[in-house]
Motif scaffolding. Structure first.
Motif, PDB file in Angstrom:
ATOM      1  N   LEU A 108       0.806  -1.224   0.000  1.00 41.54           N
ATOM      2  CA  LEU A 108       0.000   0.000   0.000  1.00 41.54           C
ATOM      3  C   LEU A 108       0.839   1.274   0.000  1.00 41.54           C
ATOM      4  O   LEU A 108       0.287   2.374  -0.039  1.00 41.54           O
ATOM      5  N   ILE A 109       2.181   1.150   0.061  1.00 39.25           N
ATOM      6  CA  ILE A 109       3.025   2.348   0.127  1.00 39.25           C
ATOM      7  C   ILE A 109       3.964   2.400  -1.077  1.00 39.25           C
ATOM      8  O   ILE A 109       4.239   1.382  -1.718  1.00 39.25           O
ATOM      9  N   ASP A 110       4.476   3.610  -1.360  1.00 41.47           N
ATOM     10  CA  ASP A 110       5.417   3.770  -2.473  1.00 41.47           C
ATOM     11  C   ASP A 110       6.851   3.670  -1.950  1.00 41.47           C
ATOM     12  O   ASP A 110       7.097   3.508  -0.754  1.00 41.47           O
ATOM     13  N   ASP A 111       7.811   3.801  -2.842  1.00 37.46           N
ATOM     14  CA  ASP A 111       9.223   3.642  -2.482  1.00 37.46           C
ATOM     15  C   ASP A 111       9.693   4.713  -1.513  1.00 37.46           C
ATOM     16  O   ASP A 111      10.508   4.452  -0.614  1.00 37.46           O
ATOM     17  N   ASN A 112       9.214   5.947  -1.674  1.00 43.29           N
ATOM     18  CA  ASN A 112       9.629   7.026  -0.786  1.00 43.29           C
ATOM     19  C   ASN A 112       9.178   6.762   0.648  1.00 43.29           C
ATOM     20  O   ASN A 112       9.932   6.985   1.605  1.00 43.29           O
ATOM     21  N   LYS A 113       7.945   6.284   0.802  1.00 37.21           N
ATOM     22  CA  LYS A 113       7.436   5.959   2.132  1.00 37.21           C
ATOM     23  C   LYS A 113       8.221   4.804   2.730  1.00 37.21           C
ATOM     24  O   LYS A 113       8.517   4.788   3.927  1.00 37.21           O
ATOM     25  N   ARG A 114       8.584   3.852   1.908  1.00 39.49           N
ATOM     26  CA  ARG A 114       9.347   2.690   2.382  1.00 39.49           C
ATOM     27  C   ARG A 114      10.709   3.137   2.914  1.00 39.49           C
ATOM     28  O   ARG A 114      11.155   2.688   3.972  1.00 39.49           O
ATOM     29  N   ILE A 115      11.374   4.010   2.188  1.00 34.76           N
ATOM     30  CA  ILE A 115      12.678   4.515   2.632  1.00 34.76           C
ATOM     31  C   ILE A 115      12.542   5.263   3.945  1.00 34.76           C
ATOM     32  O   ILE A 115      13.366   5.130   4.865  1.00 34.76           O
ATOM     33  N   ASP A 116      11.482   6.071   4.071  1.00 35.45           N
ATOM     34  CA  ASP A 116      11.229   6.824   5.297  1.00 35.45           C
ATOM     35  C   ASP A 116      11.055   5.880   6.493  1.00 35.45           C
ATOM     36  O   ASP A 116      11.607   6.118   7.570  1.00 35.45           O
ATOM     37  N   LEU A 117      10.299   4.807   6.309  1.00 39.39           N
ATOM     38  CA  LEU A 117      10.087   3.842   7.382  1.00 39.39           C
ATOM     39  C   LEU A 117      11.379   3.105   7.728  1.00 39.39           C
ATOM     40  O   LEU A 117      11.657   2.840   8.900  1.00 39.39           O
ATOM     41  N   GLU A 118      12.183   2.782   6.718  1.00 39.79           N
ATOM     42  CA  GLU A 118      13.463   2.115   6.961  1.00 39.79           C
ATOM     43  C   GLU A 118      14.366   2.972   7.841  1.00 39.79           C
ATOM     44  O   GLU A 118      15.017   2.465   8.756  1.00 39.79           O
ATOM     45  N   ILE A 119      14.401   4.261   7.581  1.00 39.11           N
ATOM     46  CA  ILE A 119      15.237   5.180   8.361  1.00 39.11           C
ATOM     47  C   ILE A 119      14.762   5.231   9.813  1.00 39.11           C
ATOM     48  O   ILE A 119      15.557   5.156  10.757  1.00 39.11           O
ATOM     49  N   LYS A 120      13.448   5.337   9.996  1.00 39.68           N
ATOM     50  CA  LYS A 120      12.893   5.437  11.346  1.00 39.68           C
ATOM     51  C   LYS A 120      13.127   4.157  12.151  1.00 39.68           C
ATOM     52  O   LYS A 120      13.479   4.211  13.335  1.00 39.68           O
ATOM     53  N   VAL A 121      12.930   3.004  11.512  1.00 35.45           N
ATOM     54  CA  VAL A 121      13.112   1.735  12.215  1.00 35.45           C
ATOM     55  C   VAL A 121      14.584   1.512  12.547  1.00 35.45           C
ATOM     56  O   VAL A 121      14.932   1.090  13.654  1.00 35.45           O
ATOM     57  N   SER A 122      15.462   1.799  11.595  1.00 34.05           N
ATOM     58  CA  SER A 122      16.895   1.575  11.794  1.00 34.05           C
ATOM     59  C   SER A 122      17.437   2.418  12.945  1.00 34.05           C
ATOM     60  O   SER A 122      18.352   1.991  13.655  1.00 34.05           O
ATOM     61  N   GLU A 123      16.869   3.595  13.136  1.00 35.52           N
ATOM     62  CA  GLU A 123      17.362   4.492  14.183  1.00 35.52           C
ATOM     63  C   GLU A 123      17.034   3.971  15.576  1.00 35.52           C
ATOM     64  O   GLU A 123      17.838   4.097  16.499  1.00 35.52           O
ATOM     65  N   ILE A 124      15.861   3.377  15.751  1.00 38.10           N
ATOM     66  CA  ILE A 124      15.449   2.976  17.101  1.00 38.10           C
ATOM     67  C   ILE A 124      15.624   1.485  17.368  1.00 38.10           C
ATOM     68  O   ILE A 124      15.564   1.056  18.527  1.00 38.10           O
ATOM     69  N   ALA A 125      15.840   0.678  16.331  1.00 40.20           N
ATOM     70  CA  ALA A 125      15.922  -0.774  16.511  1.00 40.20           C
ATOM     71  C   ALA A 125      17.257  -1.287  15.989  1.00 40.20           C
ATOM     72  O   ALA A 125      17.310  -2.068  15.029  1.00 40.20           O
ATOM     73  N   VAL A 126      18.327  -0.868  16.632  1.00 40.02           N
ATOM     74  CA  VAL A 126      19.672  -1.211  16.189  1.00 40.02           C
ATOM     75  C   VAL A 126      19.883  -2.723  16.268  1.00 40.02           C
ATOM     76  O   VAL A 126      19.742  -3.330  17.326  1.00 40.02           O
ATOM     77  N   GLY A 127      20.200  -3.331  15.138  1.00 42.64           N
ATOM     78  CA  GLY A 127      20.491  -4.758  15.102  1.00 42.64           C
ATOM     79  C   GLY A 127      19.269  -5.661  15.101  1.00 42.64           C
ATOM     80  O   GLY A 127      19.411  -6.889  15.079  1.00 42.64           O
ATOM     81  N   VAL A 128      18.064  -5.092  15.120  1.00 39.78           N
ATOM     82  CA  VAL A 128      16.839  -5.892  15.134  1.00 39.78           C
ATOM     83  C   VAL A 128      16.375  -6.143  13.688  1.00 39.78           C
ATOM     84  O   VAL A 128      16.223  -5.187  12.927  1.00 39.78           O
ATOM     85  N   PRO A 129      16.121  -7.389  13.303  1.00 43.61           N
ATOM     86  CA  PRO A 129      15.643  -7.647  11.937  1.00 43.61           C
ATOM     87  C   PRO A 129      14.271  -7.021  11.715  1.00 43.61           C
ATOM     88  O   PRO A 129      13.425  -7.023  12.622  1.00 43.61           O
ATOM     89  N   TYR A 130      14.059  -6.483  10.532  1.00 39.51           N
ATOM     90  CA  TYR A 130      12.727  -5.985  10.178  1.00 39.51           C
ATOM     91  C   TYR A 130      12.439  -6.324   8.720  1.00 39.51           C
ATOM     92  O   TYR A 130      13.323  -6.302   7.871  1.00 39.51           O
ATOM     93  N   TYR A 131      11.170  -6.672   8.465  1.00 33.38           N
ATOM     94  CA  TYR A 131      10.769  -7.084   7.124  1.00 33.38           C
ATOM     95  C   TYR A 131       9.507  -6.349   6.709  1.00 33.38           C
ATOM     96  O   TYR A 131       8.557  -6.226   7.489  1.00 33.38           O
ATOM     97  N   PHE A 132       9.502  -5.865   5.464  1.00 37.29           N
ATOM     98  CA  PHE A 132       8.267  -5.383   4.853  1.00 37.29           C
ATOM     99  C   PHE A 132       7.493  -6.615   4.383  1.00 37.29           C
ATOM    100  O   PHE A 132       8.043  -7.464   3.686  1.00 37.29           O
ATOM    101  N   VAL A 133       6.238  -6.690   4.778  1.00 41.76           N
ATOM    102  CA  VAL A 133       5.446  -7.894   4.531  1.00 41.76           C
ATOM    103  C   VAL A 133       4.153  -7.521   3.808  1.00 41.76           C
ATOM    104  O   VAL A 133       3.546  -6.484   4.092  1.00 41.76           O
ATOM    105  N   SER A 134       3.752  -8.372   2.889  1.00 45.40           N
ATOM    106  CA  SER A 134       2.474  -8.183   2.201  1.00 45.40           C
ATOM    107  C   SER A 134       1.807  -9.537   2.008  1.00 45.40           C
ATOM    108  O   SER A 134       2.403 -10.452   1.425  1.00 45.40           O
ATOM    109  N   ASN A 135       0.592  -9.665   2.514  1.00 45.10           N
ATOM    110  CA  ASN A 135      -0.172 -10.886   2.296  1.00 45.10           C
ATOM    111  C   ASN A 135      -0.675 -10.974   0.861  1.00 45.10           C
ATOM    112  O   ASN A 135      -0.959 -12.068   0.369  1.00 45.10           O
ATOM    113  N   ASN A 136      -0.770  -9.830   0.184  1.00 49.99           N
ATOM    114  CA  ASN A 136      -1.260  -9.824  -1.196  1.00 49.99           C
ATOM    115  C   ASN A 136      -0.185 -10.246  -2.188  1.00 49.99           C
ATOM    116  O   ASN A 136      -0.446 -11.002  -3.133  1.00 49.99           O
ATOM    117  N   THR A 137       1.040  -9.756  -1.995  1.00 51.42           N
ATOM    118  CA  THR A 137       2.127 -10.066  -2.931  1.00 51.42           C
ATOM    119  C   THR A 137       3.018 -11.198  -2.441  1.00 51.42           C
ATOM    120  O   THR A 137       3.809 -11.737  -3.218  1.00 51.42           O
TER     121      THR A 137
END
Length: 242
Positions: free
Chosen positions: A40-69
């Motif tokens: 549901l999001i575009d590439d710019n939004k994805r990059i924004d979320l990556e930056i925010k997650v990386s800043e507060i979750a150092v070393g924690v795995p994170y995955y973008f997930v879609s049940n549709n794709t």
């Protein structure tokens, strides 16, 4: 494993994610962040979320997930395949039950569609349920959490783990009792000035530190009150006996 589930559209909240992380570290579980509805999001939004997650979750795995794709669903399954236990934690309508159905390959959990007015899923799950996955591992679906408060833990291991970047800076200060205000040789002030530490993250660190201190103080007050009542009751029993 604690899968911390947030939707990419309107559910994502950095401060709530920090609380989830602290509680997960305290529990002894391994956190993995799942950002659902990634289609549901575009590439710019994805990059924004990556930056925010990386800043507060150092070393924690994170995955973008879609049940549709099907994006990264294999990684979610792979994390559990060595017969590990996982729990889905997150707000209502972020797609936890839909994710369980996708991993199972059948419609076991009841799900509702997305509301058109705010793009959020409708609250569905009302109980906790442990489900055995056909490819290995078990997963627990939970009701959505409307409020999430921290609790006091001896040593606050989860807090220290989640803010290890800030703690590392504090250890580099010239003085052990540095208040990070006007003292010379303050590594925290230097990081704030050169961009190594964001003001928002440091303020959140201070806020949660105060919250934990308040909770611990209230717990100690309750323990003292209970101890006082215990001795008062014992004294009364002794007087009646003699």
């Amino acid at each position: 494993i604690a899968f911390l589930v947030m939707s990419c559209n309107k559910d994502f909240n950095v401060k709530r994610l920090e609380r989830y992380l602290i509680a997960t570290w305290d529990s002894g579980a391994k956190p993995i962040i799942l950002l659902t509805k990634a289609d549901l999001i575009d590439d710019n939004k994805r990059i924004d979320l990556e930056i925010k997650v990386s800043e507060i979750a150092v070393g924690v795995p994170y995955y973008f997930v879609s049940n549709n794709t099907g994006e990264n669903l294999s990684k979610v399954q792979g994390a559990l395949s060595p017969n590990l236990s996982g729990v889905l934690l997150g707000s209502s309508g972020v797609g936890k039950s839909t994710l369980v159905n996708t991993l199972l390959g059948l419609e076991k959990m009841t799900v509702n569609g997305i509301r058109e007015d705010d793009s959020k899923g409708k609250h569905t799950t009302t109980h906790r349920e442990l489900i055995i996955l056909p490819k290995g591992g078990v997963i627990i679906d939970t009701p959505g959490m409307r409020e999430f408060q921290l609790w006091s833990e001896e040593g606050n291991q989860g807090f220290s783990e989640n803010f290890q970047d800030v703690q590392e800076l504090i250890s580099q200060c010239k003085f052990n009792d540095c208040q990070h205000d006007s003292e010379p040789g303050c590594a925290v002030k230097e990081a704030l000035s050169n961009g190594g530490l964001s003001q928002e993250r440091y303020e959140q660190y201070l806020k949660l530190q105060k919250e934990l201190a308040y909770i611990e103080r209230k717990e100690n007050e309750n323990l003292r009150r209970l101890e006082k009542e215990k001795w008062k009751k014992l004294t009364m029993q002794t007087r009646r006996k003699y």
